[in-house]
Scaffold this motif. Structure first.
Motif, PDB file in Angstrom:
ATOM      1  N   GLN A  36     -25.424  45.468  33.980  1.00 37.99           N
ATOM      2  CA  GLN A  36     -24.847  44.466  34.412  1.00 37.99           C
ATOM      3  C   GLN A  36     -24.497  44.334  35.897  1.00 37.99           C
ATOM      4  OE1 GLN A  36     -24.322  41.709  32.611  1.00 37.99           O
ATOM      5  NE2 GLN A  36     -24.337  42.352  30.682  1.00 37.99           N
ATOM      6  N   PRO A  68     -22.343  44.436  38.864  1.00 38.82           N
ATOM      7  CA  PRO A  68     -20.743  44.463  39.316  1.00 38.82           C
ATOM      8  C   PRO A  68     -20.049  43.131  39.411  1.00 38.82           C
ATOM      9  CG  PRO A  68     -22.135  45.230  41.146  1.00 38.82           C
ATOM     10  CD  PRO A  68     -23.201  44.522  40.138  1.00 38.82           C
ATOM     11  N   ALA A  69     -18.803  43.171  39.453  1.00 39.29           N
ATOM     12  CA  ALA A  69     -18.084  42.089  39.588  1.00 39.29           C
ATOM     13  C   ALA A  69     -18.148  41.474  40.895  1.00 39.29           C
ATOM     14  CB  ALA A  69     -16.665  42.544  39.005  1.00 39.29           C
ATOM     15  N   TRP A  70     -18.263  42.223  41.779  1.00 34.99           N
ATOM     16  CA  TRP A  70     -18.404  41.776  43.306  1.00 34.99           C
ATOM     17  C   TRP A  70     -19.568  40.993  43.542  1.00 34.99           C
ATOM     18  CZ3 TRP A  70     -22.282  43.963  45.966  1.00 34.99           C
ATOM     19  CH2 TRP A  70     -22.802  45.296  45.274  1.00 34.99           C
ATOM     20  N   VAL A 124     -22.441  38.148  42.580  1.00 38.70           N
ATOM     21  CA  VAL A 124     -22.539  36.854  42.003  1.00 38.70           C
ATOM     22  C   VAL A 124     -23.956  36.363  42.285  1.00 38.70           C
ATOM     23  CG1 VAL A 124     -21.783  34.565  41.805  1.00 38.70           C
ATOM     24  CG2 VAL A 124     -20.280  36.647  41.989  1.00 38.70           C
ATOM     25  N   PRO A 166     -12.688  30.738  37.732  1.00 42.52           N
ATOM     26  CA  PRO A 166     -13.950  31.394  37.324  1.00 42.52           C
ATOM     27  C   PRO A 166     -15.058  30.212  37.314  1.00 42.52           C
ATOM     28  CG  PRO A 166     -12.608  31.147  35.335  1.00 42.52           C
ATOM     29  CD  PRO A 166     -11.782  30.660  36.692  1.00 42.52           C
ATOM     30  N   THR A 201     -16.233  37.195  51.790  1.00 44.13           N
ATOM     31  CA  THR A 201     -17.180  36.535  50.662  1.00 44.13           C
ATOM     32  C   THR A 201     -18.364  36.505  51.724  1.00 44.13           C
ATOM     33  OG1 THR A 201     -15.784  35.420  49.384  1.00 44.13           O
ATOM     34  CG2 THR A 201     -18.138  34.711  49.209  1.00 44.13           C
ATOM     35  N   THR A 211     -10.409  41.771  48.686  1.00 40.28           N
ATOM     36  CA  THR A 211     -11.564  41.453  47.740  1.00 40.28           C
ATOM     37  C   THR A 211     -12.988  41.229  48.563  1.00 40.28           C
ATOM     38  OG1 THR A 211     -10.207  40.616  46.017  1.00 40.28           O
ATOM     39  CG2 THR A 211     -12.379  40.188  45.929  1.00 40.28           C
ATOM     40  N   ARG A 236     -16.930  40.087  47.957  1.00 38.94           N
ATOM     41  CA  ARG A 236     -17.684  39.420  46.847  1.00 38.94           C
ATOM     42  C   ARG A 236     -19.124  39.229  47.838  1.00 38.94           C
ATOM     43  NH1 ARG A 236     -16.135  33.812  43.933  1.00 38.94           N
ATOM     44  NH2 ARG A 236     -17.194  34.529  41.944  1.00 38.94           N
TER      45      ARG A 236
END
Length: 174
Positions: A7, A9-11, A13, A34, A105, A140, A142
């Motif tokens: 999968q 990672p959360a960071w 997209v 989300p 980001t 954060t 991203r």
């Protein structure tokens, strides 16, 4: 071995929307929700539609087909400091310093071109660095990999090939 595909990672997209004519980029969840979307403006800021993308920057994957091109593209898009040595350790340090200031980001347009002219290990090292910075940052991080849907599948495959054993751990010294 038959292991399932790792999968992301959360960071990290993926965004398969075609580019907007004015150079903006749609980013899923950019206003904190989300499923919401917003536009990334170079330098970040307030997005049309009311969303805020703190520290949002847009960089070209086409300019980052090689490791040297990647470092130049990142230095320009993120306005990295003069001491940035255009190597993996310096990138980790510069991004960590940047995250001390606020969230970041990075939207990579034409992301399928990202490090496409390098051996796969270079993409793995980039993901290692980003994962370690994301795990250790005060704010954060991203990364949005954005490309036409027809090209996104190959990019997902390239990323999945290096994700299983690498992302989120610092590069090995050796």
């Amino acid at each position: 071995m038959g292991a399932a595909s790792p999968q992301a990672p959360a960071w990290l997209v993926y965004d398969g929307a075609p580019p907007e004519p004015d150079g903006g980029a749609t980013v899923p969840g950019s206003d904190g929700g989300p499923q919401s979307g917003g536009r990334v403006l170079p330098g970040g800021g307030v997005l049309p539609g009311g969303g805020v993308l703190p520290g949002g920057v847009l960089m070209s994957g086409t300019r980052a087909r090689t490791r040297a091109g990647l470092h130049e593209a990142l230095a320009g898009a993120l306005a990295l400091p003069g001491w940035y040595g255009r190597n993996w350790d310096a990138l980790a340090d510069a991004l960590a310093d940047r995250l001390d200031v606020g969230p970041l980001t990075v939207v990579v347009a034409d992301a399928a071109d990202l490090l496409a002219d390098e051996p796969p290990a270079q993409l793995g090292t980039l993901l290692d660095v980003l994962g370690a910075v994301a795990a250790g940052g005060h704010e954060t991080l991203r990364v949005v990999l954005r490309d036409h849907p027809d090209r996104l599948s190959a990019l997902r495959d390239r990323v999945a090939a290096v994700l299983g054993r690498r992302v989120g751990t610092p590069p090995s010294a050796g």
